[in-house]
Write an enzyme that holds these catalytic residues in place. Structure first.
Site, PDB file in Angstrom:
ATOM      1  N   GLU A 122     -63.714  43.465  61.997  1.00  0.00           N
ATOM      2  CA  GLU A 122     -62.745  43.274  60.924  1.00  0.00           C
ATOM      3  C   GLU A 122     -63.352  42.243  59.976  1.00  0.00           C
ATOM      4  O   GLU A 122     -63.536  41.089  60.321  1.00  0.00           O
ATOM      5  CB  GLU A 122     -61.439  42.765  61.525  1.00  0.00           C
ATOM      6  CG  GLU A 122     -60.255  42.886  60.616  1.00  0.00           C
ATOM      7  CD  GLU A 122     -58.967  42.559  61.363  1.00  0.00           C
ATOM      8  OE1 GLU A 122     -58.729  43.139  62.448  1.00  0.00           O
ATOM      9  OE2 GLU A 122     -58.224  41.703  60.887  1.00  0.00           O
TER      10      GLU A 122
ATOM     11  N   ASP B  16     -52.884  32.572  56.330  1.00  0.00           N
ATOM     12  CA  ASP B  16     -53.956  32.062  57.181  1.00  0.00           C
ATOM     13  C   ASP B  16     -53.881  30.564  57.420  1.00  0.00           C
ATOM     14  O   ASP B  16     -53.525  29.792  56.540  1.00  0.00           O
ATOM     15  CB  ASP B  16     -55.313  32.413  56.566  1.00  0.00           C
ATOM     16  CG  ASP B  16     -55.599  33.901  56.688  1.00  0.00           C
ATOM     17  OD1 ASP B  16     -55.568  34.400  57.818  1.00  0.00           O
ATOM     18  OD2 ASP B  16     -55.818  34.553  55.651  1.00  0.00           O
TER      19      ASP B  16
END
Ligand SMILES: Cc1ncc(COP(=O)(O)O)c(C=O)c1O
Lengths: 258, 402
Positions: free
Chosen positions: A46, A57
């Site tokens: 990924e 994040d």
């Protein structure tokens, strides 16, 4: 080349999907890390597109994104990296980034260039499912681009079915209601949530991510889904690495069951 | 009702091509809960009663509409100042935080978070949390913590925890990122009080509704003073756009009223140090909505700059993006220096020290071709107490003789 979904279904379980930010620690490292992951037996890569404002994040991916952007990373360059390793490696690659990146590049051009470079899937966490279905699903199909949607412990059953129906790669099970990089361990509540999804008889294969960082958490992911997605914990090991291949091998052995 | 010519939000959360909710799944449940409930909650009689009585007795509304004689003479029109600076806590921001805290209580939330730039929204949030006895965490850029120190002290005095945002340019955008991340991590128990007309739908509309009291009062106050229920111009500064949205709201569909926005040019529009979003921005997504924002061709958000912490933001509320693109509103950009001139002028000629954000709205008055009997309302969004250090330093550095 096999699709991401085929790859997961054929192996069935213990899938390992490793996330890292393209361009971190250096621009040159991206291709080396991808090859090394493939050679070490990782099932799926990924590839994170670094973003200036990655809302979902935590500090690790924020930092890796900032460094990658300082290194001069661009979307075109990431496509080129993938094109380059495709000469030697067939490992399925899914790219993850924010919706604004895809829109500014131009949605069709983005999907088409991703496809031509050898990227097989996309994860765009802030692209609403409704918008995907209305505006982009046909493009994804046209360019054989797979997609994964996220579900969390707060996602309703109805939406889990919707995400399952629209995901053409795998369904991304976010292990906890948090940003990436949280390592607080896995609670009974989370196990109940994983169990509930398991018993829904979904059509997509599932992978569990967010907070998977060691053997124990990976085993839980393997038990309740087709496998695990590891991100922040891997990026942290890269930060001080002098020899990516050695770092990756030792990190993988930390994730393996005896 | 969907009406294509409307400047109000559509059923789907859009203002023309702008707006919407582009959020990760981790926030979907929270935003959806607010979206499905906010209109009903706001319409409840007990909500309305509590909201209105707090605005009156706690905030001190209605805020006066004051005809400023000296600047009226200078610019050749009747210039009225809508005195939001006289509200409790010193700015328009409290109108919104009162509304949202009442909503948060009805949603059963125990923990309140907010972002702040100038600190006015942070203070207004800390204030209503003290009033309602709710935990309060305010995210503020590390640069803003320094330049708006008096407001940091006020928040602490009120019992809020101020958390510095250390990423990016350490200003409002970065504080907003941190607040959103906190919300993702604590979604179930937390309400996020966004301080401007930004964010995913329904925030821009909700904030606008709570600020709409400003134009509602302007209507009757102006009627009392002039016999007319509408001004010829309404002028407001725009960061995210909450004070402007409130001042415009009741005039959006009244073509007799020209709507003027003042944004921050920083050191100059082409200087590379600017926050003039409508000129430098292109269509894209920031903080969960489609709007105009400053970004690179690759979609990376560009760090803005303005001396004014409250306007130092690379985006603009989606309602304003639509008002600008459709030609309904006109934007002018004022530099740091022009805003400082306006601060000094208003202080000396009217005895009112405006906030640095507000000063941008005053700084553009000389560019508008007023007619002599035009009635002009400038939204005086806040007072300048928080900025005194910046002002005195500027005056000293530029050797300005007062
Ligand atoms: C006094 C004042 N005016 C204006 C603004 C800008 O915000 P908005 O555009 O949402 O009104 C701020 C923000 O901090 C402020 O403190």
């Amino acid at each position: 080349m096999k699709t991401i979904r085929q790859t997961i279904i054929e192996k069935g379980n213990n899938i390992l999907n490793v996330y890292f930010t393209a361009g971190h620690p250096t621009l040159e490292s991206t291709e080396i890390i991808m090859k090394s992951l493939a050679d070490t037996g990782v099932d799926l890569i990924e590839l994170g597109m670094p973003y200036s404002d990655p809302l979902a994040d935590g500090p690790t991916i924020q930092r890796s994104s900032e460094i990658a952007l300082k290194n001069g990373q661009t979307i075109s360059n990431i496509f080129q990296n993938v094109k380059n390793i495709r000469k030697t490696h067939q490992i399925p690659i899914i790219m993850m980034g924010y919706f604004n990146q895809m829109l500014q590049y131009g949605a069709e051009r983005f999907i088409s260039d991703a496809h031509l470079s050898g990227i097989q899937g996309l994860i765009i966490p802030d692209m609403p499912m409704e918008i995907y279905e209305r505006d982009y699903q046909n493009l994804f199909i046209e360019y054989q681009m797979e997609i994964s949607f996220l579900v969390t412990p707060m996602t309703s059953h109805e939406r889990i079915f919707q995400a399952d129906r629209l995901s053409s790669a795998f369904l991304y099970i976010v292990s906890q209601s948090s940003i990436t990089g949280n390592q607080s361990g896995i609670s009974d509540e989370q196990l109940a949530y994983f169990g509930a999804i398991q018993s829904m008889n979904l059509q997509s294969p599932t992978l569990i991510g967010f907070g998977i960082h060691d053997k124990e958490t990976r085993e839980i992911a393997n038990k309740y889904s087709n496998g695990a997605i590891v991100g922040s914990a891997f990026i942290r090991t890269l930060e001080n690495s002098k020899d990516y291949s050695a770092t990756i091998q030792s990190f993988m052995s930390r994730l393996e069951s005896q | 009702m969907s009406n294509n010519n409307s400047y109000h939000v559509s059923e789907s959360g859009h203002y023309g091509e702008f707006g919407g909710a582009y959020i990760p799944e981790m926030l979907y449940a929270n935003v959806e809960e607010i979206r499905t409930k906010y209109l009903d909650i706001i319409a409840e009689p007990d909500f309305q009663e509590e909201f209105n009585s707090l605005l009156k007795d706690y905030v001190g509304r209605p805020s006066p509409l004051y005809l400023a004689k000296t600047i009226s003479e200078k610019y050749g029109a009747n210039i009225y100042l809508k005195r939001e600076d006289l509200n409790h806590t010193g700015a328009h921001k409290i109108n919104n935080t009162i509304g949202q805290i009442l909503l948060a209580k009805r949603l059963g939330k125990k923990r309140i978070i907010a972002e702040t730039g100038a600190g006015q929204h942070g203070v207004a949030t800390a204030t209503v949390c003290a009033l309602m006895n709710l935990e309060c965490i305010v995210y503020m850029g590390a640069v803003d913590i320094v330049r708006q120190a008096p407001n940091v002290a006020r928040m602490q005095m009120l019992g809020a925890k101020v958390v510095p945002a250390e990423s990016g340019s350490k200003t409002l955008k970065d504080a907003t990122n941190e607040a959103i991340r906190d919300w993702i991590n604590n979604a179930e128990i937390t309400h996020y009080i966004i301080g401007s007309a930004i964010g995913p739908h329904p925030y821009p509309d909700m904030v606008t509704r709570f600020q709409a009291i400003v134009s509602e009062e302007i209507q009757w106050q102006l009627k009392e003073k002039t016999g007319k229920d509408h001004p010829d111009y309404v002028i407001a500064c725009v960061g995210g756009g909450s004070n402007a949205a409130g001042a415009f709201y009741h005039f959006l569909h009244d073509d007799r009223v020209k709507l003027i926005l003042a944004e921050a040019a920083g050191k100059g529009i082409d200087s590379g140090h600017s926050a003039a979003t409508s000129i430098l921005g292109t269509k894209g997504i920031i903080h969960g909505c489609m709007t105009l924002l400053m970004q690179t061709a690759d979609g990376q958000i560009v760090e803005p700059y303005s001396l004014s912490a409250g306007l130092d933001y690379p985006g603009i509320g989606p309602m304003h993006a639509h008002l600008i693109k459709s030609g309904r509103a006109t934007v002018y950009a004022a530099t740091d220096d022009e805003a400082m001139q306006a601060v000094i002028q208003l202080s000396r000629s009217e005895g009112i020290i405006p906030a640095l954000e507000t000063a941008h709205a005053l700084a553009i008055l000389d560019r508008i071709p007023f007619k002599e009997d035009d009635n002009v309302v400038v939204n005086l969004s806040g007072r300048g107490d928080k900025d005194l250090n910046t002002y005195l330093t500027y005056i000293e550095d530029h050797k300005i003789q007062l």
